[in-house]
Scaffold this motif. Structure first.
Motif, PDB file in Angstrom:
ATOM      1  N   GLU A 179       0.818  -1.215   0.202  1.00  0.00           N
ATOM      2  CA  GLU A 179       0.062  -0.114  -0.012  1.00  0.00           C
ATOM      3  C   GLU A 179       0.797   1.369  -0.042  1.00  0.00           C
ATOM      4  N   HIS A 180       2.095   1.046   0.240  1.00  0.00           N
ATOM      5  CA  HIS A 180       3.024   2.446   0.426  1.00  0.00           C
ATOM      6  C   HIS A 180       4.075   2.375  -0.605  1.00  0.00           C
ATOM      7  N   TYR A 182      -0.401   9.916  -6.842  1.00  0.00           N
ATOM      8  CA  TYR A 182       0.167   9.865  -5.642  1.00  0.00           C
ATOM      9  C   TYR A 182       1.519  10.701  -5.658  1.00  0.00           C
ATOM     10  N   LYS A 242       8.135   5.880  -2.466  1.00  0.00           N
ATOM     11  CA  LYS A 242       7.336   5.731  -1.365  1.00  0.00           C
ATOM     12  C   LYS A 242       6.196   6.899  -1.551  1.00  0.00           C
ATOM     13  N   ARG A 259       0.348   8.708   0.372  1.00  0.00           N
ATOM     14  CA  ARG A 259      -0.433   8.298   1.093  1.00  0.00           C
ATOM     15  C   ARG A 259      -0.614   6.863   0.877  1.00  0.00           C
ATOM     16  N   LYS A 260      -1.455   6.136   1.624  1.00  0.00           N
ATOM     17  CA  LYS A 260      -1.869   4.652   1.258  1.00  0.00           C
ATOM     18  C   LYS A 260      -2.562   4.432  -0.110  1.00  0.00           C
ATOM     19  N   HIS A 296       9.233   1.349   6.799  1.00  0.00           N
ATOM     20  CA  HIS A 296       8.270   1.928   6.394  1.00  0.00           C
ATOM     21  C   HIS A 296       8.803   3.390   6.100  1.00  0.00           C
TER      22      HIS A 296
END
Length: 528
Positions: A58-59, A92, A115, A118-119, A255
């Motif tokens: 998701e990232h 994104y 990266k 946002r998700k 992350h």
């Protein structure tokens, strides 16, 4: 996004400008149904497609490291038709995270994570693709797929609809032999598929897209040969994802990106057979080229500096290889020069005692006996960018050669500083033969971190000066030179942003010498 600061050869730029390979419906592919390949990402700059990519959670999106040259600002997920993009839900913003050892496509390690801001919204239009669990070897002649929005033929146009083609895996030894026939050695950690023994493969604009075998992304589109997507010719080359799983897993676990997006001396200097026949596979837009060639600073001389008088800065050293100047440096004792760790390439000697690199004789050249990089140095993004060069002999201090003192302890650097070098006089070069110097102001460290925050976290033990809120600073070729404040060398030139010396932008970054005094003193004591 950022570049280690040394000479950017014009030849390397011309490689992009004149030898760009183009292509065809990913070549001889078909349109992808909307309900398939939901992991595909269009990597974009200012709303236009520049590379492919693929969602792995998701990232994060995976793409090719060489796509970073086009300054990707966003990815589009959830559509195969680039004419139908909802900026609010499909676009994104991204932060780039290149593999630490990436230099250029010919050296390998052509992989990068993006990266997301946002998700990603997972659903009927967006799904991640799994990676291999461990290192794997895909069987020869396996039927895999590659997809992208690349050019529709050699010399053609980018397509708006996602295309996919089936390609066979090419035996790696056979692949090496085929590339060897044109006198090129392939880098390590690659997979070959398509382009050879078939009329199918990838082309420009497909860079960064996935090679999918048995439902997993096993490769990243890296390069093909010259301007030719009219297959068959030599095999297409992909980065082997399974070789990079530990790095990928580390970033996904943290992350966050490990801040390593900095160019190294090898990238600036790479001139090989591959420079003449290979191209990173993305659409080369005129806009980013102008960013290198046309948007240079109006000033010159280390950016908006002046020629250093011959009787000043007698500690300056030109760190060189057999072809000439690579980095700056400065003499701190009769037999040690201090420079940047990222300058550790094939350097062989230093030049002392002259500000004019056109007037160098054997007396000015001192061989490098030993190189002492800081033990914790990995890359400029992680800091510790400092190196001592042990000279083959002690130099005679005289009216042309002198040492510069270092701080005696950690210090709070104030204004009234200078930086000098033989680097580019503007974005895109050329470098100068005469030493240039410019006055720069120290920038509050917290302000500096804030200005860099949208690009990544700065390493520890640095000083920021110039480049921000001013037209003055350093440029490529100045790496390793000193930041001099109150007559002492307090910093070592480390990096700026994206080869962009058209200041103001973000602050220039130096290694803080005072933080490394115990290490420096320990090495110097060994040779007394």
């Amino acid at each position: 996004m950022m570049h280690a600061l040394h000479r950017f050869l014009l030849l390397h730029l011309l490689m992009y400008l004149g030898l760009y390979a183009l292509g065809s419906e990913i070549i001889n592919g078909r349109k992808v149904p909307e309900n398939l390949m939901l992991y595909m990402a269009s990597v974009q700059n200012n709303g236009g497609h520049v590379c492919g990519g693929f969602l792995i959670n998701e990232h994060f999106v995976v793409t090719a490291a060489h796509c970073e040259r086009l300054n990707p600002t966003s990815v589009v997920l959830g559509t195969h038709n680039l004419q139908k993009v909802d900026n609010n839900t499909m676009r994104y913003r991204v932060k780039t995270c290149k593999f630490p050892s990436y230099v250029n496509v010919s050296k390998g390690d052509d992989i990068m994570l993006l990266k997301l801001s946002r998700k990603a919204r997972l659903g009927k239009k967006v799904q991640p693709i799994p990676l291999p669990n461990t290192e794997i070897k895909v069987k020869d002649q396996s039927k895999c797929r590659v997809a992208g929005w690349g050019l529709t033929r050699t010399g053609g146009k980018v397509v708006d609809g996602l295309k996919v083609v089936v390609v066979p895996i090419v035996n790696l030894e056979d692949c090496k032999k085929k590339w060897g026939h044109i006198r090129c050695n392939l880098p390590a950690n690659v997979i070959c598929a398509g382009g050879y023994g078939t009329d199918k493969g990838f082309c420009q604009g497909d860079s960064g897209g996935p090679l999918v075998c048995s439902g997993k992304a096993v490769g990243v589109v890296s390069f093909n040969m010259k301007k030719n997507c009219d297959y068959p010719n030599v095999p297409n080359v992909y980065t082997n994802i399974s070789k990079y799983l530990p790095w990928i897993k580390k970033i996904l676990k943290q992350h966050n990106c490990i801040f390593v997006n900095l160019q190294t001396p090898q990238e600036e200097r790479q001139v090989s057979c591959l420079a003449g026949i290979m191209h990173p596979l993305h659409t080369f837009l005129l806009f980013p080229l102008l960013a290198y060639l046309g948007r240079s600073a109006d000033g010159s001389e280390i950016i908006n500096g002046e020629r250093a008088p011959e009787n000043s800065m007698l500690y300056m050293a030109s760190v060189q290889d057999s072809k000439g100047h690579l980095c700056g440096g400065f003499l701190i004792s009769e037999d040690f020069v201090l420079t940047a760790a990222h300058c550790d390439d094939v350097i062989t000697h230093v030049v002392l005692g002259t500000h004019d690199l056109k007037s160098v004789n054997d007396d000015n050249k001192i061989s490098i006996k030993e190189k002492h990089k800081h033990k914790s140095y990995e890359n400029v993004g992680s800091g510790n960018d400092i190196m001592l060069l042990k000279l083959s002999k002690k130099v005679s201090l005289n009216e042309r050669v002198q040492t510069i003192p270092l701080p005696t302890s950690e210090m709070n650097t104030q204004d009234g500083c200078q930086v000098a070098g033989w680097g580019y006089i503007k974005t895109g070069g050329p470098a100068v033969d005469d030493l240039r110097v410019v006055n720069v102001s120290i920038i509050n460290l917290e302000v500096c971190k804030e200005q860099w925050s949208h690009l990544g976290n700065l390493p520890a033990n640095i000083i920021c000066a110039g480049g921000y809120d001013t037209e003055k600073g350093f440029c490529q070729g100045d790496s390793g030179g000193p930041l001099v404040c109150n007559g002492k060398a307090v910093g070592v030139v480390s990096f700026n942003k994206g080869a962009n010396c058209s200041y103001p932008n973000v602050p220039n970054v130096y290694t803080d010498v005072s933080k490394y005094l115990p290490w420096i003193n320990d090495i110097l004591k060994r040779y007394k």
